[in-house]
Motif scaffolding. Sequence first.
Motif, PDB file in Angstrom:
ATOM      1  N   LYS A  32       0.808  -1.226   0.000  1.00  0.00           N
ATOM      2  CA  LYS A  32       0.000   0.000   0.000  1.00  0.00           C
ATOM      3  C   LYS A  32       0.839   1.273   0.000  1.00  0.00           C
ATOM      4  N   THR A  33       1.966   1.276   0.714  1.00  0.00           N
ATOM      5  CA  THR A  33       2.762   2.498   0.841  1.00  0.00           C
ATOM      6  C   THR A  33       3.550   2.847  -0.411  1.00  0.00           C
ATOM      7  N   THR A  34       3.757   1.884  -1.304  1.00  0.00           N
ATOM      8  CA  THR A  34       4.499   2.171  -2.534  1.00  0.00           C
ATOM      9  C   THR A  34       3.605   2.140  -3.772  1.00  0.00           C
ATOM     10  N   ASN A  70       9.168   3.839 -18.276  1.00  0.00           N
ATOM     11  CA  ASN A  70       9.918   4.720 -17.378  1.00  0.00           C
ATOM     12  C   ASN A  70       9.079   5.848 -16.795  1.00  0.00           C
ATOM     13  N   HIS A  71       8.210   6.472 -17.602  1.00  0.00           N
ATOM     14  CA  HIS A  71       7.417   7.588 -17.067  1.00  0.00           C
ATOM     15  C   HIS A  71       6.457   7.100 -15.979  1.00  0.00           C
ATOM     16  N   GLU A  72       5.947   5.880 -16.107  1.00  0.00           N
ATOM     17  CA  GLU A  72       5.073   5.334 -15.060  1.00  0.00           C
ATOM     18  C   GLU A  72       5.879   5.015 -13.804  1.00  0.00           C
ATOM     19  N   TRP A  73       7.103   4.545 -13.999  1.00  0.00           N
ATOM     20  CA  TRP A  73       7.960   4.248 -12.856  1.00  0.00           C
ATOM     21  C   TRP A  73       8.286   5.532 -12.100  1.00  0.00           C
ATOM     22  N   VAL A  74       8.585   6.598 -12.808  1.00  0.00           N
ATOM     23  CA  VAL A  74       8.887   7.885 -12.164  1.00  0.00           C
ATOM     24  C   VAL A  74       7.644   8.399 -11.429  1.00  0.00           C
ATOM     25  N   GLN A  94       5.062   9.338  -6.192  1.00  0.00           N
ATOM     26  CA  GLN A  94       3.987   9.001  -5.243  1.00  0.00           C
ATOM     27  C   GLN A  94       4.572   8.425  -3.961  1.00  0.00           C
ATOM     28  N   CYS A  95       5.579   7.598  -4.107  1.00  0.00           N
ATOM     29  CA  CYS A  95       6.243   7.007  -2.945  1.00  0.00           C
ATOM     30  C   CYS A  95       6.869   8.102  -2.081  1.00  0.00           C
ATOM     31  N   ILE A  96       7.529   9.059  -2.714  1.00  0.00           N
ATOM     32  CA  ILE A  96       8.128  10.182  -1.975  1.00  0.00           C
ATOM     33  C   ILE A  96       7.029  11.013  -1.308  1.00  0.00           C
ATOM     34  N   ASP A  97       5.974  11.311  -2.047  1.00  0.00           N
ATOM     35  CA  ASP A  97       4.874  12.120  -1.505  1.00  0.00           C
ATOM     36  C   ASP A  97       4.242  11.469  -0.274  1.00  0.00           C
ATOM     37  N   MET A  98       4.182  10.136  -0.263  1.00  0.00           N
ATOM     38  CA  MET A  98       3.564   9.417   0.862  1.00  0.00           C
ATOM     39  C   MET A  98       4.531   9.201   2.027  1.00  0.00           C
ATOM     40  N   ASN A  99       5.829   9.230   1.754  1.00  0.00           N
ATOM     41  CA  ASN A  99       6.818   8.868   2.774  1.00  0.00           C
ATOM     42  C   ASN A  99       7.871   9.945   3.016  1.00  0.00           C
ATOM     43  N   TYR A 100       7.582  11.198   2.644  1.00  0.00           N
ATOM     44  CA  TYR A 100       8.584  12.275   2.711  1.00  0.00           C
ATOM     45  C   TYR A 100       9.155  12.499   4.109  1.00  0.00           C
ATOM     46  N   SER A 101       8.401  12.162   5.137  1.00  0.00           N
ATOM     47  CA  SER A 101       8.873  12.428   6.497  1.00  0.00           C
ATOM     48  C   SER A 101       9.823  11.342   7.010  1.00  0.00           C
ATOM     49  N   GLN A 139      12.206  19.428  -2.108  1.00  0.00           N
ATOM     50  CA  GLN A 139      11.088  20.300  -2.513  1.00  0.00           C
ATOM     51  C   GLN A 139       9.817  19.928  -1.763  1.00  0.00           C
ATOM     52  N   THR A 140       9.548  18.635  -1.683  1.00  0.00           N
ATOM     53  CA  THR A 140       8.343  18.153  -1.010  1.00  0.00           C
ATOM     54  C   THR A 140       8.370  18.524   0.467  1.00  0.00           C
ATOM     55  N   ARG A 141       9.507  18.302   1.102  1.00  0.00           N
ATOM     56  CA  ARG A 141       9.630  18.623   2.528  1.00  0.00           C
ATOM     57  C   ARG A 141       9.484  20.126   2.787  1.00  0.00           C
ATOM     58  N   ILE A 142      10.092  20.951   1.936  1.00  0.00           N
ATOM     59  CA  ILE A 142      10.000  22.404   2.114  1.00  0.00           C
ATOM     60  C   ILE A 142       8.563  22.876   1.876  1.00  0.00           C
ATOM     61  N   ALA A 143       7.887  22.318   0.872  1.00  0.00           N
ATOM     62  CA  ALA A 143       6.487  22.691   0.611  1.00  0.00           C
ATOM     63  C   ALA A 143       5.602  22.344   1.812  1.00  0.00           C
TER      64      ALA A 143
END
Length: 193
Positions: free
Chosen positions: A25-27, A74-78, A83-90, A127-131
Amino acid sequence: MTDEKWQAIIRNDASYDDKFFYAVKTTGIFCRPSCKSRVPKKENVRIFQNAEQALSEHFRPCKRCKPTGQRLPNHEWVEQITQCIDMNYSETLTLEILADMCHGSPYHLHRIFKRIKGITPVEYVQQTRIAKAMEYLIHSDKAIADIAMTVGIPNTSYFITLFKTKTGHTPTDYRQLNRNKHTTEVLQNGRKK
């Protein structure tokens, strides 16, 4: 999920391939039981009888074990990586951890991500963390150190330096400027009524 299936995932047991597939679920990725990727947390795993079920639930095929037999574009992998970064940025997100979570090699992930996004995965994480920090600074009274910790940067000095580099303001100045701006807008909107 049965203990037998969980053990097959932990052991990367190829004899269970095509008997079931598992998604994390997280990835947002699904794999064959034999996939050599990092073992996910049990509570984040969903089991599917076939690849079509996982696809219909909007999980994407793993780039490493190719559960559909096809290579993920590749574009789907990126998109999957972002999405993985957005969900797990912390959480701690090194290139190696991201590659492991998104089922690829660090070098390949870095190269493909930069080619498609124009920035490195590490820059995207920053960028995600600063936003997120900007949102907390405007909409909460949390201390700067608490905000830094919440967005995944436990070193407050580094957080302040990175924030100033990315925004041109210290977190304290940014909070004050935006609160003053917000107060002015509220007062102006109140007068217009």
